[in-house]
Structures are given as structure tokens and as C-alpha cells.
Design an enzyme around this catalytic site. Sequence first.
Site, PDB file in Angstrom:
ATOM      1  N   ASN B 151      -6.040  13.384   1.020  1.00 12.63           N
ATOM      2  CA  ASN B 151      -4.715  13.250   1.629  1.00 12.63           C
ATOM      3  C   ASN B 151      -3.979  14.565   1.819  1.00 12.63           C
ATOM      4  OD1 ASN B 151      -4.938  12.852  -1.279  1.00 12.63           O
ATOM      5  ND2 ASN B 151      -2.714  12.745  -1.282  1.00 12.63           N
ATOM      6  N   GLN B 179      -6.895   7.275   3.693  1.00 11.03           N
ATOM      7  CA  GLN B 179      -6.642   8.328   4.689  1.00 11.03           C
ATOM      8  C   GLN B 179      -7.716   8.416   5.766  1.00 11.03           C
ATOM      9  OE1 GLN B 179      -3.984   9.998   5.154  1.00 11.03           O
ATOM     10  NE2 GLN B 179      -2.866   9.964   3.212  1.00 11.03           N
ATOM     11  N   SER B 199      -5.073   0.828   3.261  1.00  8.53           N
ATOM     12  CA  SER B 199      -3.649   0.531   3.180  1.00  8.53           C
ATOM     13  C   SER B 199      -3.049   0.299   4.564  1.00  8.53           C
ATOM     14  CB  SER B 199      -2.958   1.713   2.502  1.00  8.53           C
ATOM     15  OG  SER B 199      -1.568   1.514   2.512  1.00  8.53           O
ATOM     16  N   HIS B 201       0.200   0.773   5.640  1.00 10.26           N
ATOM     17  CA  HIS B 201       1.237   1.671   6.154  1.00 10.26           C
ATOM     18  C   HIS B 201       0.711   3.036   6.574  1.00 10.26           C
ATOM     19  CE1 HIS B 201       2.083   4.575   2.827  1.00 10.26           C
ATOM     20  NE2 HIS B 201       1.366   3.692   2.167  1.00 10.26           N
ATOM     21  N   THR B 237       1.241 -15.407  -4.128  1.00 10.95           N
ATOM     22  CA  THR B 237       1.430 -16.084  -2.853  1.00 10.95           C
ATOM     23  C   THR B 237       1.066 -15.118  -1.737  1.00 10.95           C
ATOM     24  OG1 THR B 237       3.156 -17.464  -3.777  1.00 10.95           O
ATOM     25  CG2 THR B 237       3.127 -17.231  -1.373  1.00 10.95           C
ATOM     26  N   CYS B 318       7.263  22.769  -7.011  1.00  5.67           N
ATOM     27  CA  CYS B 318       8.690  22.477  -7.037  1.00  5.67           C
ATOM     28  C   CYS B 318       9.027  21.148  -6.376  1.00  5.67           C
ATOM     29  CB  CYS B 318       9.458  23.596  -6.365  1.00  5.67           C
ATOM     30  SG  CYS B 318       9.542  25.016  -7.438  1.00  5.67           S
TER      31      CYS B 318
END
Lengths: 142, 379
Positions: B151, B179, B199, B201, B237, B318
Site C-alpha cells: 500500500n 491494493q 475491500s 472502498h 445480518t 510525524c
Amino acid sequence: MYSKKVIEYFNHPKNMGKIDCPDGVGKVGNIICGDVMHLYIKVDKNDVIEDIKYETFGCVAAISSSSMITEMVKGKTIVEALKIEKNSIIDSLEGLPKAKIHCSVLAIDALSESIYDYLKKNKRDIPDFLEKRHKIIVKNSR
Amino acid sequence: MKKIYLDYAATTPVDPRVLEAMMPYFCDNFGNTMSLHSFGQKAQMVLDESRKTVANFIGAKPEEIIFTSSATESNNFALKGIAFANEKKGNHIIISAIEHACIMESAKWLGGRGFKITYVPVDRFGVVNVDDVSKAITKETILISVMHVNNELGSIQPIAEIGQIAKENNIYFHSDCAQSLGKIPVNVNDLNVDLLTASGHKIYGPKGIGILFVKRGVKIEPLLNGGGQELGLRSSTSNVAGAVGFAKALELFNQEEKIAELREYLCSGVLSIPGSRLNSPKTGVPGILNFSFSGVEGEAITMRLDMDGIAVSTGSACSSNKLTASHVLLATGMKPEEAHGSLRVSIGRWTTKEDIDYFIESLFKNINQLREISPFKNV
């Protein structure tokens, strides 16, 4: 994540750059950790910091903390400047994320080191607490 | 202000055609697949159709597709489900050093429960060496898991070859294809996988839906126990609208995408900046490009670009709470100071040449300004 103030100081940094022939220089941080700060001061005969500039490699918080400390210190005597604590930087920036608190510490360290350098260069007495702080900073930057 | 999205590897917008296909399954056809009545029957029928579409797309049988809530769930399911169903056979698991956090953390969790984990290294382009996987195999090995496409770098792993080795040694092989699906061919037979994660999305489908392919005969424990949905392997469900969206997203991939051309354009533009470097391999997927810029830090670049309306991501320390540089970049042998200046740009279906021009202009300006601030100006 960041306060408006932090972003403002990051986008419009104050006092950035280098001072030619500075009276004191503080170099702190470590590139392996991702933050390096160089602070330059010009001090007049009454021990007032008349000019201060910085160069910083680092994240948003590191740049805005450097910028903030230079604004806070300009025009103050070195005795007053040494009283500034990390919390006053954090408060002036309207807060820093927890993981970024060390950036404000780095700014304080850079300032102490520049004053230490100034006193040393001028063969002046160095207060015990500043000597102690200097030793810790040097030790930690290795 | 102009908004330019160059973070398709983080998530993609839902294709309007996907949303359109999903819409009937919220307010009108909302049935529970487990209900006996016509509402339930309709839901079950639609779910089955979606499952069939997904299965066809990756060369699987419908009963080998388990719908989950995400790639993270699928990866947790694969690792923990295989580990606990096969612990009598052995307790050793092999993964690569550049897996996504959901594999890393699942492996670590298993490591604290009596399983032994081996992390296979990568070369400087972030590619696993097949021989290293072979060497890591012991009599106790029950599972190998290596992602198809990384990724952060876009590097493509030799999945088919690793799968062949796993097969010869009678070891289950799982690949996280979050990916790669939709970017390069993904076929469970060609890739020699027993389990495969994907996945919704990341492929212009909705969030909240993922799949785990589980080859027939594979011994796996369910993660969620309950009403016995998804062949008894994943109770909950059924997310019918999500499954419809996932299937529709795959159907749209039959159309050719011009990402490769844009990649070259983007790459040459960025590399014209002094002190810039491409960290991604030339052989990687076209949509993911990772760069480093000397003398400046990644989070700072990302936030400056955001001010110009541009969305990219960084592998810099960071950006995370851990304050360590990306494990992927460090695994390629990159120095921490280089990893701190890294930027991931990922392009997709709606990226245009104009977007890239705007991005490069802004990047130039911001890198220059940040170098002005930096004590490391000489590039």
C-alpha cells in the site's frame, strides 16, 4: 488534529532564517527522529534578545513551535527568556496533540542552548540549572 | 478552493453507478436474508447474485466467497481463523515485513498466544524474495501470508510463486489483495492462494464491505459466532447493499483505465524537483507512487499541500502517533531521515492531467518554502 493557531504559524512562519554573526546558536534535535532545530540569537549590551531567527526541519508542530518561541522571546532579557516553559508555548499555540508535545520541548531546548552558547562565548557565569540542562540536551541528542 | 484528490490508495470515492445499484437495498428491499418471507427471499437472492459476480471476477466458486465488513476483518479472520483451526498441526506463521497493520497486529496478537511468527524481509524496492520464504518454512509452518501489492510503495509481490511453494509444502497461503484488486489481474487459481482478502472502498465501492475468499476444504475457525450467515463462517445480518456495491464495483472494471499514462506524466513532473527521489519500483502498480524530498519532512509537505486543496499521504513518523517512520520504508533499507521526507501520491479513476499540473506546481512552491525554513538546504 492541529489548532487553528498551529496551522497559522505553520503556514506563515515568523522569524525564519539565519542571523549572520549571531551572538548565540542553539542546535538541537536529531534527524533520525525527524526534528532538527537551529536557533540564532542577537543579544544587546543589556542582555536583551534583540533578534532571533530559526531554521527547522520537521513536522507542522516543530515548525509552528519554533516560530512561536521566536515571537515570545524577542525583546526579552535572557533571564526572562529562560523562564519560558513548554506549557506557555503550547498554550500560545492553543494546544498541541499529545504526540507532538516533544516539539515544544525541542523549541525550549534550542533556546536554552543558544543562551548557553552566548554566555559561554562571552566567558560569563553559567547558572547551575542551565549547565545541567545543557548536559541533558547534549546527552539526549546522541 | 480547488480540491484535488491524490490519495486513492487510502480510499476511493464511490462510483455513482455503484451507489445507484445499491440504493434500492436501503429503504425498499431491506429484508433480512435469514427471513422466510418474500422480503428475506429477495434479499437472499440479491446476495447470492452479488456473491456469484464477485466469485466470477476472481475465478472462485460462489461458496468460497465470505462477505465481511472490511479488509481488516478479513485479514484478522484469515490469520486467527487458520491459526486456531490448525494449531494441532503446527504453530508457525510466515508473513512479510511490509504487511498492512491489520496483518502485523494480528500476527503479533497470535505471537502472544503461543504462535511463532517469521517476518520475511524485502529488497530495496519492497519486494519479497521467494527463496527467503522457502527458507523460512519449518515443519511447524501452518500459514504463509504475503500481500499482493504494498500500500505504501505499490510493489507487486511474487504471489503465484510463493503460492506454489506453499502448495508443495502443504501449507495454507493467504494474500491480502486490498491494493491489487481492480489494479492488476487477481485470479485465485493463477495466484495459487487458499485465502484472499479484498475491500470495497479501495475499488470505488462502499466502505464497510470486504471479502475473504476461502478455498473449499480449507480448515478455518469463524471469528464471529451467531446466526450462521456466510456458510456458518461469518455470522452477522448480511450487508446486502454493501455486497451489491462490491459486485457492481467489480463489473465496472471491465473498462480500461488510463492510469499508466498519467503515472509517467506525474513521475517526470515530480522528479524534476531537485533533491527528489522515486521510492516505488518501476514495476509496481501504476496508481501508487512514493517519493522522498531531501531536507523537508513529509507531514509538513502533506499539510502545506492540503492548504492548496491537495490530498496526499506520508510515511513520515510525524504522521503517526508512534513517532517511528513507516515500517515499510524502513524495511526497504531506507534511512530514517529519508523516510521522514516521504510522500505517497496515488492516482485513480478521476485523476486528470490538469490535476497533476496543479499538484506539481503546488509541490514545487511548497518544497521550496519548506527548504527555506530547513537547516538542510543543500540538495
